[in-house]
Design an enzyme around this catalytic site. Structure first.
Site, PDB file in Angstrom:
ATOM      1  N   LYS A   1       4.886  -4.303 113.099  1.00  0.00           N
ATOM      2  CA  LYS A   1       3.743  -4.752 113.907  1.00  0.00           C
ATOM      3  C   LYS A   1       2.907  -3.546 114.376  1.00  0.00           C
ATOM      4  O   LYS A   1       1.681  -3.535 114.264  1.00  0.00           O
ATOM      5  CB  LYS A   1       4.300  -5.558 115.081  1.00  0.00           C
ATOM      6  CG  LYS A   1       3.355  -6.007 116.147  1.00  0.00           C
ATOM      7  CD  LYS A   1       3.254  -5.072 117.328  1.00  0.00           C
ATOM      8  CE  LYS A   1       4.539  -4.887 118.094  1.00  0.00           C
ATOM      9  NZ  LYS A   1       4.374  -4.071 119.312  1.00  0.00           N
TER      10      LYS A   1
ATOM     11  N   LYS B   1      -0.115   5.215 121.863  1.00  0.00           N
ATOM     12  CA  LYS B   1       1.122   4.565 121.399  1.00  0.00           C
ATOM     13  C   LYS B   1       1.161   4.484 119.872  1.00  0.00           C
ATOM     14  O   LYS B   1       2.207   4.684 119.245  1.00  0.00           O
ATOM     15  CB  LYS B   1       1.246   3.161 122.020  1.00  0.00           C
ATOM     16  CG  LYS B   1       2.440   2.374 121.576  1.00  0.00           C
ATOM     17  CD  LYS B   1       3.770   2.962 122.038  1.00  0.00           C
ATOM     18  CE  LYS B   1       4.945   2.169 121.471  1.00  0.00           C
ATOM     19  NZ  LYS B   1       6.237   2.712 121.848  1.00  0.00           N
TER      20      LYS B   1
ATOM     21  N   SER C   1       2.986  -3.035 123.444  1.00  0.00           N
ATOM     22  CA  SER C   1       2.271  -2.229 122.447  1.00  0.00           C
ATOM     23  C   SER C   1       1.416  -3.181 121.622  1.00  0.00           C
ATOM     24  O   SER C   1       1.963  -3.964 120.833  1.00  0.00           O
ATOM     25  CB  SER C   1       3.260  -1.518 121.526  1.00  0.00           C
ATOM     26  OG  SER C   1       4.208  -0.802 122.261  1.00  0.00           O
TER      27      SER C   1
HETATM   28  P1  NAD Z   1      11.347  -8.693 122.897  1.00  0.00           P
HETATM   29  O1  NAD Z   1      11.001  -9.532 121.725  1.00  0.00           O
HETATM   30  O2  NAD Z   1      12.779  -8.366 123.173  1.00  0.00           O
HETATM   31  O3  NAD Z   1      10.748  -9.348 124.246  1.00  0.00           O
HETATM   32  C1  NAD Z   1       9.528 -10.031 124.313  1.00  0.00           C
HETATM   33  C2  NAD Z   1       9.679 -11.154 125.329  1.00  0.00           C
HETATM   34  O4  NAD Z   1       8.426 -11.823 125.451  1.00  0.00           O
HETATM   35  C3  NAD Z   1      10.705 -12.203 124.923  1.00  0.00           C
HETATM   36  O5  NAD Z   1      11.623 -12.414 125.982  1.00  0.00           O
HETATM   37  C4  NAD Z   1       9.858 -13.464 124.646  1.00  0.00           C
HETATM   38  O6  NAD Z   1      10.538 -14.670 124.951  1.00  0.00           O
HETATM   39  C5  NAD Z   1       8.682 -13.221 125.557  1.00  0.00           C
HETATM   40  N1  NAD Z   1       7.455 -13.938 125.188  1.00  0.00           N
HETATM   41  C6  NAD Z   1       6.868 -14.029 123.961  1.00  0.00           C
HETATM   42  N2  NAD Z   1       5.715 -14.720 124.036  1.00  0.00           N
HETATM   43  C7  NAD Z   1       5.573 -15.074 125.344  1.00  0.00           C
HETATM   44  C8  NAD Z   1       4.569 -15.774 126.061  1.00  0.00           C
HETATM   45  N3  NAD Z   1       3.478 -16.271 125.439  1.00  0.00           N
HETATM   46  N4  NAD Z   1       4.719 -15.945 127.389  1.00  0.00           N
HETATM   47  C9  NAD Z   1       5.814 -15.443 128.030  1.00  0.00           C
HETATM   48  N5  NAD Z   1       6.796 -14.764 127.406  1.00  0.00           N
HETATM   49  C10 NAD Z   1       6.672 -14.585 126.075  1.00  0.00           C
HETATM   50  O7  NAD Z   1      10.495  -7.361 122.731  1.00  0.00           O
HETATM   51  P2  NAD Z   1      10.737  -5.942 123.445  1.00  0.00           P
HETATM   52  O8  NAD Z   1      11.621  -5.104 122.584  1.00  0.00           O
HETATM   53  O9  NAD Z   1      11.073  -6.154 124.874  1.00  0.00           O
HETATM   54  O10 NAD Z   1       9.260  -5.317 123.291  1.00  0.00           O
HETATM   55  C11 NAD Z   1       8.189  -5.682 124.139  1.00  0.00           C
HETATM   56  C12 NAD Z   1       7.029  -4.752 123.839  1.00  0.00           C
HETATM   57  O11 NAD Z   1       7.432  -3.406 124.110  1.00  0.00           O
HETATM   58  C13 NAD Z   1       6.571  -4.797 122.378  1.00  0.00           C
HETATM   59  O12 NAD Z   1       5.189  -4.658 122.302  1.00  0.00           O
HETATM   60  C14 NAD Z   1       7.265  -3.583 121.771  1.00  0.00           C
HETATM   61  O13 NAD Z   1       6.571  -3.093 120.652  1.00  0.00           O
HETATM   62  C15 NAD Z   1       7.235  -2.615 122.946  1.00  0.00           C
HETATM   63  N6  NAD Z   1       8.263  -1.590 122.937  1.00  0.00           N
HETATM   64  C16 NAD Z   1       9.554  -1.901 122.618  1.00  0.00           C
HETATM   65  C17 NAD Z   1      10.519  -0.887 122.619  1.00  0.00           C
HETATM   66  C18 NAD Z   1      11.956  -1.175 122.238  1.00  0.00           C
HETATM   67  O14 NAD Z   1      12.708  -0.208 122.003  1.00  0.00           O
HETATM   68  N7  NAD Z   1      12.387  -2.432 122.184  1.00  0.00           N
HETATM   69  C19 NAD Z   1      10.168   0.432 122.924  1.00  0.00           C
HETATM   70  C20 NAD Z   1       8.852   0.706 123.287  1.00  0.00           C
HETATM   71  C21 NAD Z   1       7.905  -0.310 123.293  1.00  0.00           C
END
Ligand code: NAD
Length: 299
Positions: free
Chosen positions: A238, A170, A95
């Site tokens: 965010k 979104k 997102s």
């Molecule tokens: P998270 O923080 O658990 O996972 C993000 C991952 O990205 C981490 O493992 C981190 O190490 C990795 N990362 C960060 N920078 C990086 C880079 N430069 N190169 C490679 N890896 C990198 O976050 P999440 O909860 O999995 O969310 C991911 C996305 O999905 C976000 O945009 C969030 O808003 C969206 N989202 C999350 C949910 C939820 O319920 N968690 C629901 C819908 C959407």
């Protein structure tokens, strides 16, 4: 299909697992080594960088926190753009700001790489079940090529418009969810201070007009005082920042979004930014001097 998958956090890891279970050959990368090793044990190839994971893949999926991380992983020094071949497709399922998605797509286009923005709704449980709601933006012919793969991670995938439209939808989703949680929190706090059992409130109203997916997902957490994420308050901050910036850029006042943003900022200052966004109720508990249940404010 050979798929590169970058970003193996709360959401990306189960999504990648579902693609492996569906029979795809995955190359994975994350700056955190632990989930990479976990997926390697399931048969994925461990990439040494985003570029390495993308090389030789027809489809590359990113699932990262926000616009700067997607820009870094896609356009940065060892980014996807340096490994992906012309004719491949990047689907960013993070997102991020709609404008950032458009900027990244424009850079990729110079190398003949197509892009969709395709953020998701549903959270970790639906990522695990493969039943996410996917909202996409991009060219219809590109969407048609990857729709079947998207449906291995989700129960619906809807093309909403050109590149950036997925993230506009979104943002709309995140405004509705945040305000819905705030309304539930406000109402439950009122009932609790009036001495009415919050479980009775939930049981009585969930089948009526106030019932919602948000109520069904978050009320049980509130009743247990369980704010283990799920979706962290800091990630919702965010999304609300992206919503405020985009709305103001477009000339759309969003007064309620501003209010829920300030509530989340207060929770952040209170050290609760890692809590699930169901933890918004702790703001109301503190204001009212009442605990609805579990780990809220301690008088
Ligand atoms: P998270 O923080 O658990 O996972 C993000 C991952 O990205 C981490 O493992 C981190 O190490 C990795 N990362 C960060 N920078 C990086 C880079 N430069 N190169 C490679 N890896 C990198 O976050 P999440 O909860 O999995 O969310 C991911 C996305 O999905 C976000 O945009 C969030 O808003 C969206 N989202 C999350 C949910 C939820 O319920 N968690 C629901 C819908 C959407």
């Amino acid at each position: 299909m050979n798929i590169g998958f970058i970003g193996l956090g709360i959401m990306g890891k189960p999504m990648a697992k579902n693609l492996i279970a569906a029979g795809h050959a995955l190359a994975v990368y994350d700056i955190n080594d632990a989930p990479v090793r976990e997926l390697e044990k399931m048969g994925a190839k461990a990439g040494s960088s985003a570029a390495d994971a993308a090389s030789g893949c027809a489809l590359i999926i990113t699932m990262l926190p926000n616009s700067p991380q997607v820009k870094e992983a896609v356009l940065g020094e060892n980014g996807v753009i340096h490994g992906a071949k012309a004719g491949s497709i990047l689907v960013d399922m993070s997102s991020i700001a709609p404008r950032a998605a458009q900027d990244i797509a424009a850079e990729l286009a110079k190398k003949g790489i197509e892009m969709l923005d395709a953020p998701v709704s549903g959270g970790e449980p639906k990522a695990i079940d493969g039943t996410l709601a996917i909202m996409a933006g991009g060219k219809p012919e590109v969407f048609d090529k990857v729709k079947d793969v998207l449906l291995e991670m989700g129960s619906s995938a809807v093309l909403c418009g050109g590149i950036g439209a997925g993230n506009i939808v979104k943002l709309a989703n995140q405004i509705i969810v945040a305000l819905n949680i705030a309304a539930v929190s406000e109402a439950f706090t009122l009932a609790a201070k009036a001495g009415v059992d919050p479980q009775a409130v939930f049981s009585a109203i969930k089948g009526g007009l106030a019932g919602s997916t948000v109520l069904n997902a978050k009320a049980p957490m509130v009743l247990e005082g369980n704010y283990k994420p799920g979706f962290r308050i800091e990630l919702h901050i965010k999304d609300l920042q992206n919503a405020l910036d985009t709305a103001h850029e477009l000339g759309v006042p969003v007064p309620l979004t501003s209010q829920i943003m300030e509530i989340m900022q207060a929770l952040r200052v209170d050290g609760k930014q890692k809590d699930d966004h169901g933890g918004i109720i702790q703001f109301y508990e503190r204001l009212a001097g009442v605990k609805v249940r579990g780990g809220g404010w301690k008088p």
